[in-house]
Motif scaffolding. Structure first.
Motif, PDB file in Angstrom:
ATOM      1  N   GLY A  34      83.435  78.597  70.017  1.00 32.27           N
ATOM      2  CA  GLY A  34      83.317  79.750  69.147  1.00 32.27           C
ATOM      3  C   GLY A  34      81.948  79.743  68.490  1.00 32.27           C
ATOM      4  N   ARG A  35      81.728  80.714  67.620  1.00 35.98           N
ATOM      5  CA  ARG A  35      80.402  80.872  67.007  1.00 35.98           C
ATOM      6  C   ARG A  35      80.529  81.028  65.496  1.00 35.98           C
ATOM      7  N   ILE A  36      79.614  80.379  64.793  1.00 37.44           N
ATOM      8  CA  ILE A  36      79.478  80.528  63.349  1.00 37.44           C
ATOM      9  C   ILE A  36      78.120  81.161  63.080  1.00 37.44           C
ATOM     10  N   ILE A  37      78.099  82.234  62.307  1.00 37.52           N
ATOM     11  CA  ILE A  37      76.847  82.839  61.848  1.00 37.52           C
ATOM     12  C   ILE A  37      76.831  82.732  60.331  1.00 37.52           C
ATOM     13  N   ASN A  38      75.895  81.974  59.804  1.00 33.19           N
ATOM     14  CA  ASN A  38      75.753  81.801  58.365  1.00 33.19           C
ATOM     15  C   ASN A  38      74.786  82.832  57.797  1.00 33.19           C
ATOM     16  N   ASN A  39      75.141  83.410  56.671  1.00 31.19           N
ATOM     17  CA  ASN A  39      74.255  84.336  55.965  1.00 31.19           C
ATOM     18  C   ASN A  39      73.353  83.522  55.046  1.00 31.19           C
ATOM     19  N   GLY A  40      72.093  83.414  55.442  1.00 33.71           N
ATOM     20  CA  GLY A  40      71.187  82.573  54.685  1.00 33.71           C
ATOM     21  C   GLY A  40      70.470  83.299  53.557  1.00 33.71           C
ATOM     22  N   SER A  41      69.731  84.364  53.845  1.00 29.84           N
ATOM     23  CA  SER A  41      68.854  85.074  52.913  1.00 29.84           C
ATOM     24  C   SER A  41      67.430  84.582  53.136  1.00 29.84           C
ATOM     25  N   ILE A  42      66.461  85.459  52.880  1.00 27.41           N
ATOM     26  CA  ILE A  42      65.081  84.992  52.964  1.00 27.41           C
ATOM     27  C   ILE A  42      64.763  84.015  51.833  1.00 27.41           C
ATOM     28  N   SER A  43      65.664  83.887  50.868  1.00 33.82           N
ATOM     29  CA  SER A  43      65.512  82.827  49.863  1.00 33.82           C
ATOM     30  C   SER A  43      65.692  81.445  50.475  1.00 33.82           C
ATOM     31  N   ALA A  44      66.155  81.373  51.714  1.00 33.96           N
ATOM     32  CA  ALA A  44      66.181  80.099  52.432  1.00 33.96           C
ATOM     33  C   ALA A  44      64.777  79.671  52.834  1.00 33.96           C
ATOM     34  N   HIS A  45      63.792  80.557  52.672  1.00 36.00           N
ATOM     35  CA  HIS A  45      62.408  80.251  53.020  1.00 36.00           C
ATOM     36  C   HIS A  45      61.493  80.239  51.802  1.00 36.00           C
ATOM     37  N   THR A  46      61.691  81.215  50.906  1.00 38.77           N
ATOM     38  CA  THR A  46      60.788  81.329  49.760  1.00 38.77           C
ATOM     39  C   THR A  46      61.551  81.921  48.570  1.00 38.77           C
ATOM     40  N   PRO A  47      61.310  81.435  47.363  1.00 41.88           N
ATOM     41  CA  PRO A  47      62.095  81.899  46.206  1.00 41.88           C
ATOM     42  C   PRO A  47      61.522  83.120  45.537  1.00 41.88           C
ATOM     43  N   ARG A  48      62.369  83.787  44.798  1.00 37.76           N
ATOM     44  CA  ARG A  48      61.932  84.726  43.766  1.00 37.76           C
ATOM     45  C   ARG A  48      61.826  83.963  42.451  1.00 37.76           C
ATOM     46  N   PRO A  49      61.090  84.536  41.478  1.00 39.88           N
ATOM     47  CA  PRO A  49      61.081  83.907  40.154  1.00 39.88           C
ATOM     48  C   PRO A  49      62.494  83.838  39.568  1.00 39.88           C
ATOM     49  N   HIS A  50      62.775  82.751  38.888  1.00 38.07           N
ATOM     50  CA  HIS A  50      64.031  82.569  38.145  1.00 38.07           C
ATOM     51  C   HIS A  50      65.255  82.710  39.059  1.00 38.07           C
TER      52      HIS A  50
END
Length: 259
Positions: A144-160
């Motif tokens: 089977g397959r798992i697709i995780n929802n990461g977000s571009i915050s997995a690469h670079t943060p926003r402030p706070h």
């Protein structure tokens, strides 16, 4: 088991967490609209039912399972209900998450807020992935397959955004470990990193949000349906093919470049 049975693809059946709104709702509707059966999970049954109502004639292939993904017993019940209704499972879209503490400086962030974000975004994602892994390993045909929802915050943060960003970086580690550990059992795992899809969570992007240089500016958003189509593409690949990481974002948002 014959080679043909061993290499057979699991059914077009999915578990989608956070299915009552936003990206989870859009992915649920996209899958249902293209012949999938979906068990959709979330804390608010009414919102899940609203998602199913939007599916129109495809609603008969949807199963609403109110679930708190931070509770192991509820996650186990979710997957048991999905398997009982639909048979062998083909997909987990591991999507449930909260932002939590947005706009609060590190030194003012309450530990309870940090803990709540970690509980949902990381512990909940792990519990759902673990339950899916067990079903995929034990079912026939296996896999089977798992697709995780990461977000571009997995690469670079926003402030706070320290709690959200830390958990999304951790999601990348979860994705890589699941992808590696799943190889012997035909379990594929990938991650989609999403930026500024038009949902309730990103509504503030239109009115203005804090930037890395201290300014407040509005940001472009994209249609959440475009994200859903990308998830479906990843989901419908054969198990010998995997999109390991995909980044989908509004083209003009301040992600590539200097802040």
């Amino acid at each position: 088991m014959t080679d043909a049975q061993q290499n057979a693809e699991p059914g077009r059946t999915a578990v989608v967490t956070g299915g009552g709104s936003g990206i989870g709702r859009a992915v649920t509707l996209e899958l249902l609209g293209h012949g999938w059966s979906v068990a959709l999970a979330g804390r608010h049954e009414g919102r899940l039912e609203e998602t199913v109502a939007l599916a129109a004639e495809a609603a008969g292939r949807a199963l609403v399972v109110p679930t708190d993904v931070t509770r192991p017993e509820e996650v186990r019940a979710l997957f048991a209900s999905a398997a009982e209704r639909f048979g062998p499972l083909g997909l987990l879209f591991n999507n449930a998450g909260i932002f939590g503490g947005g706009g609060v400086p590190v030194e003012e962030l309450a530990y309870e807020t940090w803990r709540d974000v970690v509980e949902v975004n990381l512990n909940g994602a792990f519990l759902c992935a673990q339950a899916a892994f067990r079903h995929f390993k034990e079912q026939r045909p296996q896999g089977g397959r798992i697709i995780n929802n990461g977000s571009i915050s997995a690469h670079t943060p926003r402030p706070h955004s320290i709690a959200y960003t830390a958990t999304k970086h951790a999601m990348t580690g979860l994705t890589k470990s699941l992808s590696l550990d799943g190889r012997p059992y035909r379990i594929a795992c990938g991650q989609i990193d999403i930026g500024n899809a038009a949902t309730d969570m990103t509504e503030r992007m239109r009115s203005g949000i804090l930037q890395a240089d201290g300014s407040v500016r509005s940001e472009p958003v994209m249609d959440v349906a475009d994200v859903a189509r990308t998830v479906r593409h990843m989901a419908e690949l054969p198990l010998d093919t995997n999109v390991q990481f995909a980044t989908v974002l509004a083209s003009g948002m301040p992600y590539i470049g200097r802040g």
